[in-house]
Write a protein that holds these residues in place. Structure first.
Motif, PDB file in Angstrom:
ATOM      1  N   SER A  19      31.763 -37.121  37.557  1.00  0.00           N
ATOM      2  CA  SER A  19      30.417 -37.328  37.050  1.00  0.00           C
ATOM      3  C   SER A  19      29.961 -38.765  37.275  1.00  0.00           C
ATOM      4  CB  SER A  19      30.361 -36.989  35.556  1.00  0.00           C
ATOM      5  OG  SER A  19      29.058 -37.146  35.055  1.00  0.00           O
ATOM      6  N   SER A  67      26.961 -40.082  39.645  1.00  0.00           N
ATOM      7  CA  SER A  67      25.932 -40.943  39.077  1.00  0.00           C
ATOM      8  C   SER A  67      25.684 -42.135  39.984  1.00  0.00           C
ATOM      9  CB  SER A  67      26.346 -41.415  37.684  1.00  0.00           C
ATOM     10  OG  SER A  67      25.389 -42.290  37.144  1.00  0.00           O
ATOM     11  N   ASP A  88      23.647 -41.272  42.780  1.00  0.00           N
ATOM     12  CA  ASP A  88      22.334 -40.749  42.404  1.00  0.00           C
ATOM     13  C   ASP A  88      22.238 -39.262  42.771  1.00  0.00           C
ATOM     14  OD1 ASP A  88      19.787 -40.772  41.381  1.00  0.00           O
ATOM     15  OD2 ASP A  88      18.849 -41.578  43.183  1.00  0.00           O
ATOM     16  N   ILE A 127      26.001 -35.004  38.846  1.00  0.00           N
ATOM     17  CA  ILE A 127      26.449 -35.764  37.681  1.00  0.00           C
ATOM     18  C   ILE A 127      26.427 -34.907  36.424  1.00  0.00           C
ATOM     19  CG2 ILE A 127      24.098 -36.671  37.488  1.00  0.00           C
ATOM     20  CD1 ILE A 127      25.020 -38.904  35.815  1.00  0.00           C
ATOM     21  N   TYR A 128      25.440 -34.024  36.319  1.00  0.00           N
ATOM     22  CA  TYR A 128      25.255 -33.291  35.072  1.00  0.00           C
ATOM     23  C   TYR A 128      26.203 -32.115  34.860  1.00  0.00           C
ATOM     24  CZ  TYR A 128      21.501 -36.435  34.075  1.00  0.00           C
ATOM     25  OH  TYR A 128      20.793 -37.585  33.813  1.00  0.00           O
ATOM     26  N   SER A 172      22.245 -34.687  28.756  1.00  0.00           N
ATOM     27  CA  SER A 172      22.472 -34.086  30.072  1.00  0.00           C
ATOM     28  C   SER A 172      21.394 -33.055  30.376  1.00  0.00           C
ATOM     29  CB  SER A 172      23.856 -33.425  30.139  1.00  0.00           C
ATOM     30  OG  SER A 172      24.879 -34.386  30.051  1.00  0.00           O
ATOM     31  N   TRP A 211      15.518 -35.724  36.155  1.00  0.00           N
ATOM     32  CA  TRP A 211      15.948 -35.980  37.529  1.00  0.00           C
ATOM     33  C   TRP A 211      15.348 -34.971  38.515  1.00  0.00           C
ATOM     34  CZ3 TRP A 211      21.051 -38.528  39.177  1.00  0.00           C
ATOM     35  CH2 TRP A 211      21.332 -39.613  38.343  1.00  0.00           C
ATOM     36  N   LEU A 227      20.172 -43.622  31.381  1.00  0.00           N
ATOM     37  CA  LEU A 227      20.636 -42.871  32.556  1.00  0.00           C
ATOM     38  C   LEU A 227      19.779 -41.631  32.758  1.00  0.00           C
ATOM     39  CD1 LEU A 227      22.672 -42.252  34.830  1.00  0.00           C
ATOM     40  CD2 LEU A 227      24.134 -41.172  33.098  1.00  0.00           C
ATOM     41  N   LYS A 248      16.701 -42.431  34.376  1.00  0.00           N
ATOM     42  CA  LYS A 248      16.907 -43.044  35.699  1.00  0.00           C
ATOM     43  C   LYS A 248      16.501 -44.512  35.693  1.00  0.00           C
ATOM     44  CE  LYS A 248      17.069 -40.869  39.472  1.00  0.00           C
ATOM     45  NZ  LYS A 248      16.854 -40.144  40.757  1.00  0.00           N
ATOM     46  N   TRP A 273      23.343 -49.080  33.802  1.00  0.00           N
ATOM     47  CA  TRP A 273      24.646 -49.545  34.293  1.00  0.00           C
ATOM     48  C   TRP A 273      25.145 -50.759  33.524  1.00  0.00           C
ATOM     49  CZ3 TRP A 273      27.359 -46.324  36.925  1.00  0.00           C
ATOM     50  CH2 TRP A 273      26.744 -45.379  37.751  1.00  0.00           C
ATOM     51  N   TRP A 290      22.118 -48.542  42.901  1.00  0.00           N
ATOM     52  CA  TRP A 290      20.819 -48.173  42.342  1.00  0.00           C
ATOM     53  C   TRP A 290      19.779 -49.263  42.603  1.00  0.00           C
ATOM     54  CZ3 TRP A 290      19.878 -44.895  37.457  1.00  0.00           C
ATOM     55  CH2 TRP A 290      20.599 -43.683  37.551  1.00  0.00           C
TER      56      TRP A 290
END
Length: 212
Positions: free
Chosen positions: A33, A37, A40, A44-45, A78, A85, A151, A154, A159, A199
């Motif tokens: 995951s 991430s 991108d 991830i989910y 999530s 996303w 996150l 986005k 981070w 990112w």
């Protein structure tokens, strides 16, 4: 046998086998995951949700209530993040990576303070202030709550929060005897640094694909 290996496996001497297996599985999905991430990538989910489900049980077993709540919260974030996303800003492009606005910074502060109060109440109700780890757990919970919200939105700054939370969590889980998980946080620290850089390069660039 090598003393390091002796010490390593001694940490799991009295731990049920199914907990060890679940920890390895949860760590594996968690690392996937985190990697998605950094890339991108929407995967991830699904991988994060699997890791979350496993660690909810493990953290309940170890009485790490704050981190247990983190994982329950992550599940809801999530679902929210999956929606954000995959939302298109036009006919061809999805939601881009951006920096936090002034309003989002205010919300982040509210989430941080609110989480500290919420986790404090939980530890009070269950009378779990029996170790210094409870105080560290409360702090990391607040940090990760903000990170997960950013996150899902986005936001590049997620981070930074993840890096701080991962650095603090590494010795916490090591002390608790969850060696595989502490190693996971070591890798998370590295991924957080590279994730921020990756990112930042794609800042404000709408994407045409979610499976990079």
């Amino acid at each position: 046998m090598n003393p390091i290996f002796d010490w390593f496996f001694q940490q799991y001497q009295n731990v049920p086998t199914h907990i060890v297996i679940l920890e390895i599985a949860g760590v594996s999905f968690g690392l996937l995951s985190a990697w998605f991430s950094k890339q991108d990538n929407i995967l991830i989910y699904p991988t994060g949700i699997l890791s979350t489900a496993i660690f909810v049980y493990i953290l309940w077993f170890y009485d790490l209530l704050g981190d247990l709540v983190i994982n329950a919260y992550y599940f809801s974030m999530s679902i929210y993040g999956w929606y954000i996303w995959t939302r298109k800003v036009d006919a061809e492009h999805y939601t881009p990576i951006t920096k936090t606005t002034s309003k989002e910074k205010q919300i982040s502060i509210f989430i941080f303070v609110g989480t500290l109060i919420f986790i404090y109440v939980i530890y009070e109700i269950f009378d779990k202030w029996d170790s210094w780890t409870a105080y560290v757990d409360t702090l990391t919970t607040a940090i990760f709550f903000v990170a997960m919200w950013l996150l899902a939105r986005k936001k590049l700054e997620n981070w930074t929060f993840l890096l701080v939370g991962n650095v603090i969590s590494l010795p916490l889980y090591f002390y608790k005897g969850l060696i595989f998980t502490s190693f996971q946080f070591l890798l998370f620290v590295i991924i957080s640094i590279y994730g921020y850089r990756a990112w930042k390069k794609n800042l404000n660039k709408p994407e045409t694909s979610l499976l990079n």
